[in-house]
Design a protein around this motif. Structure first.
Motif: not given
Lengths: 263, 266
Positions: A43, A46, A49-51, A53-54, A58, A60, B36-37, B44, B47-48, B51, B55, B58-59, B61, B63, B66-67, B72
């Motif tokens: 975790l 993971l 690797s978040f941008p 801004i995100l 949060l 975090m 920007v995102l 991203f 990278a993800v 997983f 996951f 998570a939170f 979100l 994922l 998200l984009f 968003f």
């Protein structure tokens, strides 16, 4: 002494309400720590690797929420928001409560100078802020104790609580100063709350940047970022800056309070 | 009618500032920050990709979404709703505690209108202001989403998502009115509004951290999920019902109190 006692009594109810809210938040937050800690190191990877801004949104940014320390840091950011809002209230109330209640004539007939009266009122506010921080510290240590983890984070929680007190002090002084400068009581409270909002926005923006740089100097909520506290220190320069700004705001508040019209 | 117009007039300035801030926050997030995102999307996703799917939630979100515009939007909605909540509480507390703050409750009650009418005029004034702000907000969302960022998003869903702000504000209006009517003394509107707004914000943060659905019942900023709107085209019924119940109960209790309480002797 009478003024101090009176002020303490007047401030007791809001203090208790804030304390109940903070206690509930910290307790529920920490007790559920196990729930998030399922994925092990993955975790963390993971999240890494978040941008940015995100992560910032949060709450975090710059901490690993998968560790107990990082998680506590995220919770304490929200406690810091509470402390700052409470401090704005304390500072504004010290200067303007009597003028809102239209009881200034009464208190200024007492054989005490205006400076003494304001000093006592602010002292009462500071005592409540101190209690706020002490109790936040005790709640957190107690809740973390219930988790029965081997990790000892008491030192860092103490630093978090200390940073609450420092930033809270800054907001008490700032809000007292803004209230003393405003002709109408309501305006003073409004400006204090707006100052907090600016600090919140600036804090969020500086979280989104990889290197906040000069922005840190003007975003008080980020004077003592979690990453430094987890590392076991409060930045000395920013302690000095906080103390300096607090003293300056208090100076303005007092000098202005002496000349203020009673409306 | 006089009371209604008076309240509208005295809240006009604060209404304009708040509406402008709402729209500014929306544009910063949904046009500026979204672009920007999107630039970091490929990196991203790479990278993800490694997983496990568990996951991806998570939170709270999603994922994979998200984009997208909707994903968003749902993510930043807490922030937009935070501004909206502070606005709703500040307008309703300002309107409903006016006589308490300026100590002229007895003056208003000498007017040849019933207390029920006073209450309803004030309520209508707050509703008008919130509705006006939201019409503008929905218009701006609808116009801005025709840009490149939101290409492919159904317009109807964008409007419903934007309307979530209005419904969230109604909940906070109810709570704000109840506070203003029941509080013994209201010294500063701004402090109350900040405390309530950030209270909601912290509860939402708690929900994200705990990932427990039950917490959502006490997190008013999450009652109207824009994520659900972009997925299914509507709100989740049980939270919408909770929101309606909270609002109606607050309004009813404050009506009873407002029409039945003693006028303060000053």
């Amino acid at each position: 002494m009478n003024i101090l006692k009176r002020e303490l009594r007047a401030g007791l109810k809001p203090f208790l309400l804030w304390m109940i809210a903070v206690f509930t938040f910290v307790f529920i937050g920490i007790i559920k720590f196990g729930g998030i800690n399922t994925g092990g190191a993955d975790l963390s990877k993971l999240l890494a690797s978040f941008p940015r801004i995100l992560l910032a949104m949060l709450g975090m940014a710059g901490v690993d929420v998968n560790t107990l320390l990082g998680y506590t840091a995220v919770l304490f950011y929200y406690v810091l928001i509470c402390a700052a809002i409470y401090s704005v209230y304390l500072g504004a109330a010290a200067v303007t409560r009597e003028s809102v209640d239209k009881t200034y004539e009464f208190i200024f007939t007492k054989p005490r100078t205006r400076g003494f009266i304001l000093g006592m009122k602010l002292l009462a506010g500071w005592l409540y802020l101190l209690l706020f921080c002490v109790f936040s510290f005790l709640f957190s240590v107690w809740s973390i104790g219930l988790l029965r983890v081997a990790e000892d984070v008491t030192a860092q929680v103490l630093l978090f609580s200390l940073s609450l007190f420092l930033i809270g002090s800054l907001f008490i002084a700032l809000s007292a100063c803004l209230s003393a400068l405003s002709a109408r009581a309501e305006k003073g409270a409004l400006r204090g709350n707006l100052a907090f909002l600016y600090a919140f926005i600036l804090g969020s923006v500086s979280d989104m940047l990889d290197n906040a740089g000069a922005l840190r100097v003007i975003s008080p909520l980020r004077y003592f970022p979690a990453s430094e506290i987890i590392g076991g220190r409060l930045h000395g320069g920013y302690i000095a800056l906080t103390a300096l700004l607090t003293a300056a705001f208090l100076l303005i508040a007092f000098s202005r309070f002496y000349k203020r019209d009673l409306t | 009618m006089n009371i209604y117009l008076f309240e509208l007039k005295s809240q006009l300035k604060s209404f304009l500032i708040w509406t402008a801030s709402l729209i500014a926050v929306y544009l910063v997030f949904m046009t500026g920050m979204f672009d920007v995102l999107m630039e970091s999307k490929d990196a991203f996703e790479k990278a993800v990709a490694g997983f496990p799917p568990a996951f991806s939630a998570a939170f709270g979100l999603h994922l994979d979404k998200l984009f997208t515009f909707g994903g968003f939007y749902a993510f930043v909605f807490t922030y937009i709703a935070l501004v909206g909540a502070i606005m709703a509480v500040s307008l309703s507390v300002a309107v409903f505690s006016r006589e308490k703050r300026s100590k002229c409750g007895d003056f208003l009650l000498t007017k040849p209108v019933g207390r029920g009418t006073v209450y309803l005029s004030k309520l209508l004034a707050v509703l008008t202001l919130l509705a006006a702000a939201n019409v503008l907000f929905i218009l701006v969302s609808a116009i801005s989403c025709s840009g490149s960022a939101a290409a492919g998003t159904e317009l109807g869903r964008v409007v419903w998502a934007a309307a979530a702000l209005f419904f969230t504000q109604l909940v906070f209006m109810g709570v704000g009115i109840a506070y203003a009517v029941f509080a013994g003394k209201v010294r500063a509107v701004s402090g109350v509004a900040t405390a309530f707004g950030f209270g909601g914000f912290i509860l939402s943060a708690l929900r994200r951290l705990l990932e427990k659905e039950a917490v959502r019942f006490i997190a008013p900023l999450d009652y109207f999920s824009t994520a659900a709107v972009f997925e299914t085209g509507g709100y989740e019924a049980k939270y919408a019902v909770t929101a309606a119940a909270v609002t109606v109960i607050c309004l009813m209790l404050s009506y009873i109190r407002f029409t039945g309480s003693d006028a303060p002797a000053l």
